[in-house]
Design a protein around this motif. Sequence first.
Motif, PDB file in Angstrom:
ATOM      1  N   PHE A 162       0.692  -1.161   0.033  1.00  0.00           N
ATOM      2  CA  PHE A 162      -0.052  -0.189  -0.011  1.00  0.00           C
ATOM      3  C   PHE A 162       0.922   0.995   0.027  1.00  0.00           C
ATOM      4  CE2 PHE A 162      -2.145  -3.458   2.137  1.00  0.00           C
ATOM      5  CZ  PHE A 162      -3.625  -3.376   1.643  1.00  0.00           C
ATOM      6  N   ARG A 163       1.364   1.941  -0.235  1.00  0.00           N
ATOM      7  CA  ARG A 163       1.474   3.409  -1.406  1.00  0.00           C
ATOM      8  C   ARG A 163       1.012   4.463  -0.227  1.00  0.00           C
ATOM      9  NH1 ARG A 163       2.893   5.453  -6.654  1.00  0.00           N
ATOM     10  NH2 ARG A 163       3.922   3.741  -6.999  1.00  0.00           N
ATOM     11  N   GLY A 164       0.224   4.620  -0.467  1.00  0.00           N
ATOM     12  CA  GLY A 164      -0.136   5.452   0.376  1.00  0.00           C
ATOM     13  C   GLY A 164      -0.740   4.961   2.746  1.00  0.00           C
ATOM     14  N   HIS A 165      -0.725   5.836   3.108  1.00  0.00           N
ATOM     15  CA  HIS A 165      -1.477   6.056   4.611  1.00  0.00           C
ATOM     16  C   HIS A 165      -2.691   5.747   4.727  1.00  0.00           C
ATOM     17  CE1 HIS A 165       2.505   7.205   4.890  1.00  0.00           C
ATOM     18  NE2 HIS A 165       2.949   6.061   5.990  1.00  0.00           N
ATOM     19  N   ASP A 166      -4.061   4.620   4.005  1.00  0.00           N
ATOM     20  CA  ASP A 166      -4.987   5.218   4.065  1.00  0.00           C
ATOM     21  C   ASP A 166      -5.545   4.099   5.224  1.00  0.00           C
ATOM     22  OD1 ASP A 166      -4.420   2.423   2.470  1.00  0.00           O
ATOM     23  OD2 ASP A 166      -5.438   3.278   0.412  1.00  0.00           O
ATOM     24  N   CYS A 167      -7.078   3.910   4.929  1.00  0.00           N
ATOM     25  CA  CYS A 167      -7.317   2.449   6.114  1.00  0.00           C
ATOM     26  C   CYS A 167      -6.482   0.892   5.468  1.00  0.00           C
ATOM     27  CB  CYS A 167      -8.958   2.859   5.961  1.00  0.00           C
ATOM     28  SG  CYS A 167      -9.602   2.829   4.486  1.00  0.00           S
ATOM     29  N   ASN A 168      -7.235   0.891   4.289  1.00  0.00           N
ATOM     30  CA  ASN A 168      -6.262  -0.205   4.405  1.00  0.00           C
ATOM     31  C   ASN A 168      -4.827  -0.804   4.603  1.00  0.00           C
ATOM     32  OD1 ASN A 168      -8.619  -1.133   2.551  1.00  0.00           O
ATOM     33  ND2 ASN A 168      -8.346   0.060   0.516  1.00  0.00           N
ATOM     34  N   PHE A 169      -3.680   1.012   4.091  1.00  0.00           N
ATOM     35  CA  PHE A 169      -2.256   0.006   4.404  1.00  0.00           C
ATOM     36  C   PHE A 169      -2.923   0.046   6.486  1.00  0.00           C
ATOM     37  CE2 PHE A 169       1.138   2.114   7.290  1.00  0.00           C
ATOM     38  CZ  PHE A 169       2.082   2.210   6.494  1.00  0.00           C
ATOM     39  N   TRP A 170      -3.394   1.584   7.024  1.00  0.00           N
ATOM     40  CA  TRP A 170      -3.454   0.684   8.742  1.00  0.00           C
ATOM     41  C   TRP A 170      -4.223  -0.577   9.072  1.00  0.00           C
ATOM     42  CZ3 TRP A 170       0.336   3.354  10.999  1.00  0.00           C
ATOM     43  CH2 TRP A 170       0.236   4.307  10.731  1.00  0.00           C
ATOM     44  N   ASN A 171      -5.047  -0.912   8.404  1.00  0.00           N
ATOM     45  CA  ASN A 171      -5.585  -1.953   8.886  1.00  0.00           C
ATOM     46  C   ASN A 171      -4.778  -3.377   8.314  1.00  0.00           C
ATOM     47  OD1 ASN A 171      -8.268  -0.764   9.404  1.00  0.00           O
ATOM     48  ND2 ASN A 171      -9.285  -1.186   7.391  1.00  0.00           N
ATOM     49  N   PHE A 172      -3.858  -3.143   7.305  1.00  0.00           N
ATOM     50  CA  PHE A 172      -3.148  -4.276   7.661  1.00  0.00           C
ATOM     51  C   PHE A 172      -1.882  -4.011   8.005  1.00  0.00           C
ATOM     52  CE2 PHE A 172       0.741  -6.568   5.483  1.00  0.00           C
ATOM     53  CZ  PHE A 172       0.493  -7.427   4.801  1.00  0.00           C
ATOM     54  N   VAL A 173      -2.320  -3.019   9.213  1.00  0.00           N
ATOM     55  CA  VAL A 173      -0.709  -2.566   9.740  1.00  0.00           C
ATOM     56  C   VAL A 173      -1.110  -3.418  11.033  1.00  0.00           C
ATOM     57  CG1 VAL A 173       0.909  -1.533  11.747  1.00  0.00           C
ATOM     58  CG2 VAL A 173       0.896  -0.992   8.281  1.00  0.00           C
ATOM     59  N   ALA A 174      -2.084  -2.745  11.333  1.00  0.00           N
ATOM     60  CA  ALA A 174      -2.880  -3.164  12.903  1.00  0.00           C
ATOM     61  C   ALA A 174      -2.682  -4.510  13.224  1.00  0.00           C
ATOM     62  CB  ALA A 174      -4.228  -2.842  12.881  1.00  0.00           C
ATOM     63  N   GLN A 175      -3.511  -5.622  11.598  1.00  0.00           N
ATOM     64  CA  GLN A 175      -3.388  -7.303  11.870  1.00  0.00           C
ATOM     65  C   GLN A 175      -2.544  -7.800  11.871  1.00  0.00           C
ATOM     66  OE1 GLN A 175      -5.015  -8.639   8.205  1.00  0.00           O
ATOM     67  NE2 GLN A 175      -6.601  -7.494   8.063  1.00  0.00           N
ATOM     68  N   HIS A 176      -1.103  -7.371  12.281  1.00  0.00           N
ATOM     69  CA  HIS A 176       0.457  -7.378  12.569  1.00  0.00           C
ATOM     70  C   HIS A 176       1.120  -7.285  13.267  1.00  0.00           C
ATOM     71  CE1 HIS A 176      -0.689  -8.582   7.894  1.00  0.00           C
ATOM     72  NE2 HIS A 176      -0.175  -9.868   8.669  1.00  0.00           N
ATOM     73  N   ASP A 177       0.843  -5.800  13.886  1.00  0.00           N
ATOM     74  CA  ASP A 177       1.956  -5.154  14.598  1.00  0.00           C
ATOM     75  C   ASP A 177       1.292  -5.045  16.349  1.00  0.00           C
ATOM     76  OD1 ASP A 177       3.472  -3.538  15.586  1.00  0.00           O
ATOM     77  OD2 ASP A 177       2.928  -1.845  14.910  1.00  0.00           O
TER      78      ASP A 177
END
Length: 217
Positions: free
Chosen positions: A175-190
Motif C-alpha cells: 500500500f503506497r499511502g496511509h489510507d485505511c487499508n494500509f492501517w488495517n493491514f498494519v494493525a493485523q500484524h503489529d
Amino acid sequence: MNNVEFHGFRIKLRRGRGYKNFRLSYRGLDDILLSAPKSSSIKECMKFLEDSKQWLVAHKSTQYTIHKDKIFLFGEWIKSELQVLDEWNRLWLYNDKKIVEFYRLKLQEYISISLPKFSKLLGLYPSDVVYGKSLNTLGSCYTVSKKIRFSLRLSLMPYYVIDSIIIHELTHLEFRGHDCNFWNFVAQHDINLVATKTYLKTNSGLNRYIAKKLFKN
C-alpha cells in the motif's frame, strides 16, 4: 516559525493548515516544537502551553539525564566494552566515526534477524535494505525499486519500536499511502502499534538529542 520563551523553556511555534490540534514534541535537549492550527492566535498558543506546563516539567526532568559510564542503545542505558564507552565519552567533545559504525552494526544485526521474520509473516519482501542518518524519518520505502531505508536513529529505540517500523515499511510494498487499508493491514500484524506510538510521542527528546550528537556532527 516563531520562537517564544515559556517559563525557561524555548518553544518553536509552527502554525499550519495541516495541524488540526495543538501538539508538543521535543526537538532537542532544550528545544520544544509546538504545532498549532494556522488560525490559532499567540494567546491561544500560550494558553495551551500554560495548560501543558506540568507535562513539560515532567518530561524534561525524566528524559535528559546523560550517563557518562554507560551508552544508550536500543532504548536503555547499558554498560558496554571499555573501547566503546571511551568513544561514547569522546562524542561530547567531537564526532567519532567509529562509534557511528558501532551503532550501524548493532542495528543491522537486529534487522537482519527481525526483517526476514516479518517479511515471511506479511508475504512482502524488499529488494534491498539501506541505512541513513535521518533525524525526522525513521524508515522509507521506495515503492518502485522495492528498497527500504532505515534511519540509524532506530538503534536508540527499543526492539518493539524497530519491529513496528519494519512492519510499517514492509506494508508500503503493498500500500503506497496511509489510507485505511494500509492501517488495517498494519494493525493485523503489529501487536505493539499503540505502545510504539506512545513511545515515539513521549521519548523523542532524549532520543533526538543523542541521535543528533551521534550521527549529525
